[in-house]
Design a protein around this motif. Structure first.
Motif, PDB file in Angstrom:
ATOM      1  N   GLU A  44       0.827  -1.210   0.000  1.00 63.36           N
ATOM      2  CA  GLU A  44       0.000   0.000   0.000  1.00 63.36           C
ATOM      3  C   GLU A  44       0.863   1.263   0.000  1.00 63.36           C
ATOM      4  O   GLU A  44       0.645   2.187  -0.783  1.00 63.36           O
ATOM      5  CB  GLU A  44      -0.923  -0.002   1.212  1.00 63.36           C
ATOM      6  CG  GLU A  44      -1.849   1.188   1.279  1.00 63.36           C
ATOM      7  CD  GLU A  44      -2.741   1.144   2.505  1.00 63.36           C
ATOM      8  OE1 GLU A  44      -2.874   2.200   3.156  1.00 63.36           O
ATOM      9  OE2 GLU A  44      -3.279   0.069   2.809  1.00 63.36           O
ATOM     10  N   LYS A  45       1.858   1.300   0.873  1.00 65.14           N
ATOM     11  CA  LYS A  45       2.729   2.478   0.959  1.00 65.14           C
ATOM     12  C   LYS A  45       3.571   2.643  -0.303  1.00 65.14           C
ATOM     13  O   LYS A  45       3.797   3.766  -0.755  1.00 65.14           O
ATOM     14  CB  LYS A  45       3.636   2.384   2.189  1.00 65.14           C
ATOM     15  CG  LYS A  45       2.903   2.620   3.486  1.00 65.14           C
ATOM     16  CD  LYS A  45       3.852   2.593   4.672  1.00 65.14           C
ATOM     17  CE  LYS A  45       3.092   2.874   5.957  1.00 65.14           C
ATOM     18  NZ  LYS A  45       3.916   3.493   6.962  1.00 65.14           N
ATOM     19  N   THR A  48       1.747   4.521  -3.062  1.00 66.12           N
ATOM     20  CA  THR A  48       1.504   5.951  -2.874  1.00 66.12           C
ATOM     21  C   THR A  48       2.785   6.764  -2.702  1.00 66.12           C
ATOM     22  O   THR A  48       2.832   7.921  -3.092  1.00 66.12           O
ATOM     23  CB  THR A  48       0.584   6.206  -1.663  1.00 66.12           C
ATOM     24  OG1 THR A  48       1.184   5.653  -0.495  1.00 66.12           O
ATOM     25  CG2 THR A  48      -0.777   5.580  -1.876  1.00 66.12           C
TER      26      THR A  48
END
Length: 123
Positions: A44-45, A48
């Protein structure tokens, strides 16, 4: 003239001592460190933050290094450098990281001894 934003380093580790050591090295290089405690958070990180470097602590519980590398590289337009490290006695984990395509695979001792040099090469 404006300064370039700091490089982002993404660390997968649930070990506080490792996170602290890498945070210090990142700060000395003028880089920003983000820590993911598990593989899902890393993916997820990564999507982004678009890190320049991803560091995988192979001792992190429930980490399938091949799946992690495959998942986060599929979500990032530019593949970051990937460093993996783990206990030297876990030869299977280290071999799996090499097979998964990690750029550097080191024992825990090698990683901790070289952390400043490793980060300076990519920041």
């Amino acid at each position: 003239m404006t300064d370039a934003p700091p490089s982002t380093i993404l660390l997968l580790s649930s070990d506080l001592a490792t996170s602290s050591k890498v945070a210090g090295a990142a700060a000395r290089q003028g880089a920003k460190l983000e820590v993911a405690l598990d593989a899902a958070a890393l993916v997820e990180k990564a999507a982004t933050l678009l890190p320049k470097l991803v560091i995988l602590d192979l001792s992190t519980p429930r980490t399938d290094v091949a799946a992690v590398v495959r998942e986060f590289t599929a979500k990032i337009p530019i593949r970051p450098a990937i460093i993996a490290f783990g206990p030297h006695v876990h030869e299977g984990l280290l071999a799996a990281a090499r097979t998964a395509g990690c750029d550097r695979v080191l024992s825990r001792g090698q990683f901790h001894a070289q952390v400043d040099e490793l980060l300076s090469a990519v920041t």
